[in-house]
Design a protein around this motif. Sequence first.
Motif, PDB file in Angstrom:
ATOM      1  N   GLU A 116      33.315  38.949  48.227  1.00 63.14           N
ATOM      2  CA  GLU A 116      33.748  39.782  47.096  1.00 63.14           C
ATOM      3  C   GLU A 116      33.904  38.937  45.827  1.00 63.14           C
ATOM      4  O   GLU A 116      33.508  39.372  44.735  1.00 63.14           O
ATOM      5  CB  GLU A 116      35.070  40.466  47.446  1.00 63.14           C
ATOM      6  CG  GLU A 116      34.926  41.557  48.496  1.00 63.14           C
ATOM      7  CD  GLU A 116      36.246  41.968  49.120  1.00 63.14           C
ATOM      8  OE1 GLU A 116      36.223  42.666  50.158  1.00 63.14           O
ATOM      9  OE2 GLU A 116      37.312  41.569  48.575  1.00 63.14           O
ATOM     10  N   ARG A 127      31.497  39.490  42.540  1.00 61.71           N
ATOM     11  CA  ARG A 127      32.054  39.871  41.238  1.00 61.71           C
ATOM     12  C   ARG A 127      31.783  38.815  40.165  1.00 61.71           C
ATOM     13  O   ARG A 127      31.811  39.121  38.971  1.00 61.71           O
ATOM     14  CB  ARG A 127      33.563  40.085  41.366  1.00 61.71           C
ATOM     15  CG  ARG A 127      33.955  41.402  42.029  1.00 61.71           C
ATOM     16  CD  ARG A 127      35.439  41.651  41.885  1.00 61.71           C
ATOM     17  NE  ARG A 127      35.790  43.021  42.247  1.00 61.71           N
ATOM     18  CZ  ARG A 127      36.531  43.356  43.293  1.00 61.71           C
ATOM     19  NH1 ARG A 127      37.000  42.422  44.104  1.00 61.71           N
ATOM     20  NH2 ARG A 127      36.815  44.632  43.540  1.00 61.71           N
ATOM     21  N   ASP A 144      31.107  44.811  39.161  1.00 61.12           N
ATOM     22  CA  ASP A 144      31.837  45.781  39.995  1.00 61.12           C
ATOM     23  C   ASP A 144      33.324  45.773  39.670  1.00 61.12           C
ATOM     24  O   ASP A 144      34.175  45.671  40.554  1.00 61.12           O
ATOM     25  CB  ASP A 144      31.610  45.471  41.483  1.00 61.12           C
ATOM     26  CG  ASP A 144      32.155  46.555  42.394  1.00 61.12           C
ATOM     27  OD1 ASP A 144      32.222  47.716  41.957  1.00 61.12           O
ATOM     28  OD2 ASP A 144      32.543  46.233  43.542  1.00 61.12           O
ATOM     29  N   SER A 166      40.771  41.228  45.246  1.00 61.57           N
ATOM     30  CA  SER A 166      40.586  41.503  46.674  1.00 61.57           C
ATOM     31  C   SER A 166      41.895  41.893  47.348  1.00 61.57           C
ATOM     32  O   SER A 166      41.889  42.607  48.358  1.00 61.57           O
ATOM     33  CB  SER A 166      39.972  40.278  47.372  1.00 61.57           C
ATOM     34  OG  SER A 166      38.653  40.053  46.919  1.00 61.57           O
ATOM     35  N   ASP A 185      42.779  45.620  45.675  1.00 69.47           N
ATOM     36  CA  ASP A 185      41.928  46.700  46.180  1.00 69.47           C
ATOM     37  C   ASP A 185      42.261  47.091  47.613  1.00 69.47           C
ATOM     38  O   ASP A 185      41.821  48.144  48.089  1.00 69.47           O
ATOM     39  CB  ASP A 185      40.456  46.295  46.087  1.00 69.47           C
ATOM     40  CG  ASP A 185      39.940  46.342  44.652  1.00 69.47           C
ATOM     41  OD1 ASP A 185      40.659  46.875  43.787  1.00 69.47           O
ATOM     42  OD2 ASP A 185      38.831  45.834  44.408  1.00 69.47           O
TER      43      ASP A 185
END
Length: 720
Positions: free
Chosen positions: A70, A74, A444, A505, A508
């Motif tokens: 992730e 990103r 994102d 991370s 989310d």
Amino acid sequence: MSHVDSVPAAPQTPKIPTLRTHHGDTFRDDYEWLREKEDPTVVAHLEAENAYAEAVTADQAPLREAIFDEIKARTVETDLSVPARKRGWWYFTRTAEGSQYAIQCRVAATDTGDLEVDWTPPAIEAGIEIEGEQVLLDGNKEAAGKPFFSLGGMAVSEDGTLLAYAQDNAGDERFTLRIKNLTTDELLTDVIENVFYGLVFSPDGTRVYYTVVDDSWRPHQIKAHTLGTDPDTDTVIYQEDDPGMWLGFDLSADRTELLISIGNSEYSETLTLDLLNESAQPVMLISREHKILHTVDPVTLNAERCYVITHDRDALNNMVSLLRADQLTLPYAQQRWDTVIEHRDTVKVEGTASTATHLIIAVRKDTTERIAILPLANLGTPEQQEPVEPSFDEELYTAGLANAELDAPMIRLSYTSDFTPARVYDYTLADGTLTLRKQTQVNDYDPSNYLATREWASASDGTKIPLTILRRKDVTKTTPQPVLIYGYGSYEASMDPGFGIPRLSLLDRGVVFVIAHVRGGGELGRAWYLDGKKLTKKNTFTDFVDATTYLIDSGWADPARIVALGGSAGGLLMGAIANLAPQLYSGIIAQVPFVDALTSILDPELPLSALEWEEWGNPIEDADVYAYMKSYSPYENVAALPYPKIAAVTSLNDTRVLYVEPAKWVAKLREETTGTAPIVMKIEMDGGHGGASGRYEGWKTRAWDYAFALDTLGLNSEGA
């Protein structure tokens, strides 16, 4: 068989008693033997700790990989900085996808006579070399085949033909200085080992100034190396013999003076060296005997040399004064210090920088760092203009000076907030125009999905503690949430708003990330710091516990799902709260933790120990300080308590907080705990205080920490 059942037993740490006696008090230390870094038995033990940590966290591996992916997804990996103009060149960095380190580049500037045109950065495209572009240093090539790589400083000579740079290949922050001919791209024969941070060329480019540390890792000498000579013959410009004082230097804006600074957290001293005169000796500007904590910025006003001084002389939060050079010949009590910025109880002045026409002032107001700009015309007189502060549209943000060149018509500002990726602005000094030069791109990511708010917890003594609460907008306290609470609280360091991709991370996955701005930091001015150091240090720890209690009582935190996180001096905080209130936390992550503080500070031969006396007190000479420190130092206070799940993360070559501190602490925790939660230590065998080098390795380290936190909070769906 479950994962827990398959985990091997924790390493057994033999007890070899060492007795430590001070002020009539004897402490038995069973694990001091772990300090022998070269002992094969110690190395084997550390390797066993790594193996155990890997076994305990094996089911977190998919989560770690997911977080790493992730972060990587990103991050715009092929990127570049905004070029900054310095002495006829535009300097910038490139990073490329798949590369660990940045590439330092430059391209020649042009002068058309149109200031706006000449100071507008050239358009640099990712992955596309522009005409005339020159690579100064490729960190990836420098790091090839080496276990670690970090730069400790770079300097380009005034004429732009030489590059001095210092690199560390072990992680111990002892750098090797080399010099490169930028015309031929060849290295000079000059190689100087064991230098510290900071490099400056003399104006004529024939000498390089650098610092050297002593055996306790304290910078104590400033040296001048003449190119082409034997480093053993380098001249000592200044030597500081007081073990409690830190030595460093800076360069005046016009690059003609070397400002030598000596100081600790309570007072300082400044000398100046005329770089235009090779035979010049350092001249005293402000002596330590006056017990003033200060910084100095030389300026020229109406052809007269002056010194802008940020200081705490009768000004707890600092004020700014102007001292003209002709006043230096007078006794201190007779010198005239003209007020530039008055002292304010609600605003802390952090320091200044200057161009030929303006003074830039860094201030802290309402907990956040910001910038004010003041024309030099009429400085320190009744006709002086009022400072102007660039305005931004967020309440919680960090704005700082990135670059200010002497003759530039604009200054470079950096800007960020917790959910605003880094921005770069140019501020035009003539009219205050802000020009956005770069907005860091994040893949994102939609900032409107997140919120940063400020709340205030009450300490047990009634003090209000600021908390920064970060979360997804759809996460509210109508239902108690999993919380990660972070703190530091030492050295007057402030935990300022700043964007971080890895933190997304956590958010989310529904975690509320809380920063507790506890006493000992600098968020609320000098008094906030003084109320959390020396004999008031325990306020740092109780503030953090009270902040945690507030999160539970206010409905934010699920009492069964709270993880605490802190590093270095914040690791000491983690150790202290583990002893104070282990029941509040389901897990604690202590990064390079200063958990054996008393042992370290009692030994002035250990790295940086003597320098710590101004922060914590001197337990060697003061029995009260000894008793107070012993009452909170985490290692000495490990007891028969139900400790939560704990991870101590450290590095073998860390010279700031030695690996032995968490190694001893973990052994003692396992010996004493009445709980069943695992206690692990992960040690980076090739890293320093910041862990392993390289951005990908840094992401892996952060992924490890966050996976440990998420697993502890019951949010490890990948490992289920």
